[in-house]
Design a protein around this motif. Structure first.
Motif, PDB file in Angstrom:
ATOM      1  N   CYS A   1      -1.213   5.906   1.692  1.00 60.12           N
ATOM      2  CA  CYS A   1      -1.323   4.962   0.573  1.00 60.12           C
ATOM      3  C   CYS A   1      -0.941   5.688  -0.702  1.00 60.12           C
TER       4      CYS A   1
ATOM      5  N   ASN B   1      -0.125   3.484  -3.736  1.00 60.08           N
ATOM      6  CA  ASN B   1       0.090   2.464  -4.762  1.00 60.08           C
ATOM      7  C   ASN B   1      -0.856   2.594  -5.948  1.00 60.08           C
TER       8      ASN B   1
ATOM      9  N   THR C   1      -8.283   2.999   0.328  1.00 63.19           N
ATOM     10  CA  THR C   1      -7.366   2.003   0.881  1.00 63.19           C
ATOM     11  C   THR C   1      -6.783   2.483   2.207  1.00 63.19           C
TER      12      THR C   1
ATOM     13  N   ASN D   1      -6.669   5.617  -3.416  1.00 62.81           N
ATOM     14  CA  ASN D   1      -5.695   5.659  -2.326  1.00 62.81           C
ATOM     15  C   ASN D   1      -6.349   6.058  -1.013  1.00 62.81           C
TER      16      ASN D   1
ATOM     17  N   TYR E   1       0.806  -1.214   0.000  1.00 61.78           N
ATOM     18  CA  TYR E   1       0.000   0.000   0.000  1.00 61.78           C
ATOM     19  C   TYR E   1       0.845   1.272   0.000  1.00 61.78           C
TER      20      TYR E   1
END
Length: 369
Positions: free
Chosen positions: A273, A275, A285, A282, A165
């Motif tokens: 985050c 990724n 997440t 993001n 992440y």
């Protein structure tokens, strides 16, 4: 049968497998698979991607576990025949192959037996793992990156799906921190025994005088939470920062302000985050990670109250849990279980199954005392 000792060893394996089957319950597993297959067939399953991924992951895991049990049972049943054929033909090579199969079965059934010890409230959950560099400067940042590689290689060896992440890179070398998800049932119960401070002793590659350096990195493991467990946080108590991702990345990742950092002001917990390409992805997440950390914080507070009431002076078992010495000798030693090995290269390449198994057994022993 080749001899009495071999017969006894096979009988012990059969008894162990029966005890594993009693806990895992293949019939219950079959029923759960049938129920999950009905859910997977629903036409609107993927309207909720997070739920769909959880369902399909659980179905895949259960199918794999049932196949594994069936194959182990078949191999156990075939084992006496292998030895009898080798004995009747006087074939030394066949004897050796039967012995290798016996050893392989002992290892695989032993691994399953350890799984039956994962009976904690959240042990069956997926896991979120965070690694942070601690004391030791640039060596600690490099050590944190070595640990990240070790755990990713461990997951790769087991074919466990992993999603990184966030990675915060240090200026000179290594990483400040990294967070990744292990998306397989029982990942939390398995990896939670790795939580704590990991200590590295080696000749520093960053010291021009080649002096010995001790550095530290911390590992945090929390369970992925269910939506019903989400902790409500008022919008005015959350600070959200967006920024440009740093470090290696594909086109678009490092060129837009897509990375997200979320800080719930009352707690000071910070999650990030970077990724995904999308800022919205993001943020979603990062909220999953934040909820997991908040739930773990709540659990630890409750555990601390219980420990105080019962006079538990042992404290957290995670602090300084393992030592990795690369100079002046080669040794990795777990400070809780006393398990150790001189094969440091294999350990740093992800071969940590024996340490994790010893940790699970050690934890279970403490819980039942």
């Amino acid at each position: 049968m080749a001899d009495l000792e071999t017969g006894e060893r096979i009988a012990e394996l059969e008894a162990t497998l029966r005890s594993v089957e009693a806990v895992v319950d293949p019939e219950r597993l079959s029923r759960e698979i049938a129920e999950l297959e009905i859910e997977v067939a629903e036409p609107d399953l993927w309207s909720d991607q997070q739920h769909a991924q959880a369902i399909t992951s659980r179905l895949s895991f259960n199918r794999s576990e049932l196949r594994r049990l069936d194959k182990l049972r078949q191999r156990i049943d075939d084992l006496p025949v292998l030895f009898e054929l080798a004995e009747s033909e006087g074939d030394e090579q066949a004897f050796a192959e039967a012995g290798e199969e016996l050893a392989a079965l002992r290892a695989e059934i032993g691994e399953l037996e350890v799984r039956t010890l994962l009976a904690g409230e959240y042990d069956s959950r997926e896991a979120l793992v965070t690694i942070r560099s601690e004391a030791g400067g640039v060596d600690a940042a490099d050590w944190a990156e070595m640990l990240l590689r070790m755990y990713l290689r461990y997951c790769e060896r087991h074919s466990w799906p992993v999603e990184v992440y966030e990675t915060s890179y240090a200026e000179e070398a290594g990483i400040k921190s990294a967070t990744f998800a292990v998306k397989i049932p029982y990942a939390y119960g398995t990896l939670s025994v790795e939580q704590g401070t990991h200590r590295l002793v080696r000749i520093s590659p960053f010291d021009n005088q080649s002096r010995r350096q001790t550095s530290f990195a911390g590992v945090e493991v929390v369970p992925v939470i269910a939506r019903t467990e989400a902790i409500e946080i008022p919008d005015d108590e959350i600070r959200v920062d967006v920024y440009r991702s740093s470090g290696p990345g594909g086109q678009g990742v490092n060129t837009t302000d897509s990375a997200v950092r979320i800080t719930p002001l009352p707690t000071g917990i910070v999650v990030s985050c970077q990724n995904e390409r999308s800022q919205l992805q993001n943020r979603a997440t990062a909220m999953v990670v934040l909820q997991a950390k908040l739930l773990e914080r709540k659990r630890r507070e409750e555990r601390a109250k219980i420990d105080a009431l019962r006079g538990d002076s042992a404290g957290s078992w995670g602090n300084q849990m393992r030592s990795y010495v690369l100079h002046p000798y080669q040794m990795v030693k777990d400070l809780r279980t006393e398990h150790e090995t001189g094969n440091t290269t294999a350990v740093l390449d992800g071969e940590i199954d024996d340490f994790i198994e010893a940790g699970i057994r050690w934890r279970r022993h403490r819980e039942v005392r």
